[in-house]
Design a protein around this motif. Structure first.
Motif, short mmCIF file in Angstrom:
data_model
loop_
_atom_site.label_atom_id
_atom_site.label_comp_id
_atom_site.label_asym_id
_atom_site.label_seq_id
_atom_site.Cartn_x
_atom_site.Cartn_y
_atom_site.Cartn_z
N LYS A 28 0.78 -1.18 0.02
CA LYS A 28 0.04 -0.07 -0.09
C LYS A 28 0.73 1.18 -0.11
O LYS A 28 0.55 2.27 -0.69
CB LYS A 28 -0.84 0.12 1.06
CG LYS A 28 -1.97 -1.21 1.14
CD LYS A 28 -2.81 -0.81 2.66
CE LYS A 28 -4.04 -1.96 2.65
NZ LYS A 28 -4.91 -1.71 3.85
N PHE A 31 2.43 1.80 -3.28
CA PHE A 31 1.60 2.33 -4.28
C PHE A 31 1.45 3.84 -4.27
O PHE A 31 1.17 4.63 -5.22
CB PHE A 31 0.32 1.67 -4.21
CG PHE A 31 -0.89 2.16 -4.78
CD1 PHE A 31 -0.92 2.08 -6.43
CD2 PHE A 31 -1.89 2.97 -4.70
CE1 PHE A 31 -1.77 2.53 -7.38
CE2 PHE A 31 -3.13 3.10 -5.32
CZ PHE A 31 -2.85 3.36 -6.63
N SER A 128 3.80 -1.71 -11.71
CA SER A 128 2.73 -0.65 -11.24
C SER A 128 1.44 -0.79 -11.57
O SER A 128 0.52 -0.73 -10.63
CB SER A 128 3.47 0.83 -11.84
OG SER A 128 2.47 1.85 -11.42
N ILE A 131 0.19 -3.69 -9.19
CA ILE A 131 0.06 -3.34 -7.69
C ILE A 131 -1.35 -2.40 -7.81
O ILE A 131 -2.11 -2.60 -6.79
CB ILE A 131 1.18 -2.32 -7.19
CG1 ILE A 131 2.31 -3.49 -7.12
CG2 ILE A 131 0.89 -1.94 -6.06
CD1 ILE A 131 3.67 -2.76 -6.57
N GLU A 132 -1.53 -1.64 -8.69
CA GLU A 132 -2.63 -0.76 -8.67
C GLU A 132 -4.20 -1.47 -8.59
O GLU A 132 -4.84 -1.49 -8.17
CB GLU A 132 -2.66 0.14 -9.89
CG GLU A 132 -3.72 1.10 -9.98
CD GLU A 132 -3.85 2.03 -11.24
OE1 GLU A 132 -4.69 2.68 -11.39
OE2 GLU A 132 -2.91 1.94 -11.83
#
Length: 489
Positions: A28, A31, A128, A131-132
């Motif tokens: 978290k 991100f 990226s 993870i999003e």
């Protein structure tokens, strides 16, 4: 599957799991940080670490998910477990299992060696995006991790209860006690443990040494809420305090308790003053820290608290230490009226509070064992029984403990001679303290109340304040008499 097989399978799965909660938190944070930083500004080392954490989180969740799916097949077990946590939807088109399979496939294909992989710019973009997408269901992943944590804790409780070397019991939690003063009647918080023992303090035979701890009144019996505990060094006083504290914590966590029977009212706070330490960097002495912690107890303890104080006042002179111990003990007994275990080597305290109706005197028992081929009464070994007995300890046995610790015999003999001289020089004080045991501090308060009422001019017994005062005093005397009568029986 049999219950023993289920426990074994759960243990095997849990051993494979990393710290999923910490990893989810790191994902978290990464991100949120990546949103304010362009990818070229993130170092290769940081990207490498992010791939490792994300890959480990996905693989760890796979093990955790497999465990939950296995337990879902055991309807009776999962029905009991679900009382402690809420499971999100795992199966179906919108289930987490489907999404986890996709993330697992992406990690295997894009980052096959995720634990030690140098990330390229294109792979950084893919990371990226993954993870999003993963964070979109962060709440559901958190629920899965919480469920796994609960299963881990409950399994630990079960292992503790089933594999213990001593008796373990299911605690009985009483309803919240109402705040009741001395003159309003019986009741209030209770702590009743029969056969209490400490898991890490076993006897010479490797078996626990059980003791009964009763604080407060209940429907079966009447006991003061305070125990004034004496006994020799190494006799088990501190261990008893720690065992009591541990039992209350385990009971309020929902675990079985080391003992044969445990009945208690919930403790709002547990205060402990155990051991001795200083803070050399801040210039705080052992005695200062002791006073600071004691001040916290006096300022914050309530009737529903559990207070454990061990040798309060030992860090300063004898007279100052005794005065502080006396004042603190009296305040806790007569003003706060909480459940209190107070261990001390100040034996005059036992004389001071021997007749107090709200104090029980107890001590850790010991005995003397004659040495082989020795018939002298003075040439005997001190043996610790680790058993709680009623009354005050007959002596401190400090010289015997000093001998056991290896202090030379001639030094101990000199100490014995000096101690005898001190007792002779303060003989009258010792005699007065013996007489003091027949008259407690609470008796002083009763006499003061009668004197104050008698000084009221034109005393009208129809006055509500005077009547209430006398009625309260009558109830205290009645309760004290009944308590003393039950003790004598």
């Amino acid at each position: 599957m049999a219950r023993s097989e289920i426990m074994l399978v759960i243990a095997q799965y849990l051993r494979k799991l990393p710290d999923l909660e910490r990893m989810l938190g790191r994902v978290k944070v990464s991100f949120q940080a990546s949103g304010s930083l362009a990818l070229p500004l993130i170092s290769k080392k940081m990207l490498k670490q992010r791939v490792k954490v994300f890959g480990s989180l996905v693989k760890g969740l796979r093990n955790g998910m497999d465990l939950l799916l296995l337990l879902l097949k055991e309807e009776q077990l999962i029905s009991s477990l679900s009382k402690n946590f809420k499971l999100p939807e795992l199966l179906g088109s919108n289930g987490l299992e489907k999404f986890l399979v996709q993330f697992e496939a992406a990690v295997d294909s894009e980052f096959p060696n995720y634990q030690n992989r140098d990330v390229t710019d294109s792979e950084a973009g893919m990371l990226s995006v993954l993870i999003e997408l993963f964070i979109e269901k962060a709440a559901q992943w958190g629920e899965v991790i919480h469920a796994i944590n609960c299963i881990d804790v409950l399994r630990s409780f079960a292992v503790t209860a089933s594999m213990s070397c001593g008796a373990m019991c299911r605690p009985v939690i009483l309803p919240d006690s109402k705040s009741i003063s001395f003159c309003e009647g019986e009741g209030g918080p209770v702590l009743k443990i029969k056969g209490l023992w400490h898991p890490f303090a076993l006897g010479e035979n490797g078996l626990p040494v059980p003791n009964d701890v009763f604080l407060g009144e209940d429907s079966d019996s009447q006991h003061p809420r305070t125990v004034l505990l004496t006994g020799p060094n190494m006799g088990g006083k501190s261990t008893l305090l720690r065992a009591t504290c541990l039992a209350v914590i385990l009971a309020q966590l929902g675990c079985f308790v080391p003992g044969e029977k445990c009945v208690l009212s919930l403790a709002d706070i547990i205060f402990t003053r155990l051991g001795a330490t200083d803070r050399i960097m801040t210039g705080e002495s052992t005695f200062f820290i002791e006073c600071t912690e004691t001040a916290s107890v006096l300022q914050n303890a309530t009737q529903d608290s559990l207070v454990l104080l061990d040798e309060l006042g030992r860090g300063t002179s004898t007279y100052d230490g005794y005065a502080i111990a006396y004042a603190v003990f009296r305040h806790l007994v007569e003003k706060i009226n909480c459940r209190l275990l107070f261990a001390t080597h100040y034996h005059p305290l036992t004389k001071e509070f021997a007749s107090h109706p709200h104090v029980s005197l107890q001590y850790m028992a010991c005995a003397f064992k004659s040495k082989p081929e020795s018939y002298s009464k003075s040439d005997r070994d001190l043996v610790f029984l680790y058993r709680l007995a009623s009354g005050a300890c007959p002596g401190s046995y400090g010289l015997q403990v000093a001998t056991m610790a290896g202090i030379p015999e001639h030094v101990v003999e000199a100490a014995s001679h000096a101690g005898q001289l001190m007792k002779n020089s303060t003989g009258e004080s010792f005699k007065s303290s013996e007489r003091r045991s027949e008259f407690s501090t609470l008796h002083e308060e009763w006499l003061k109340t009668l004197v104050n009422v008698s000084r009221i001019r034109d005393c009208n017994f129809d006055d509500d304040d005077v009547y209430d005062t006398l009625f309260c005093l009558w109830h205290e005397l009645k309760s004290s008499y009944e308590s003393c009568s039950s003790k004598s029986r």
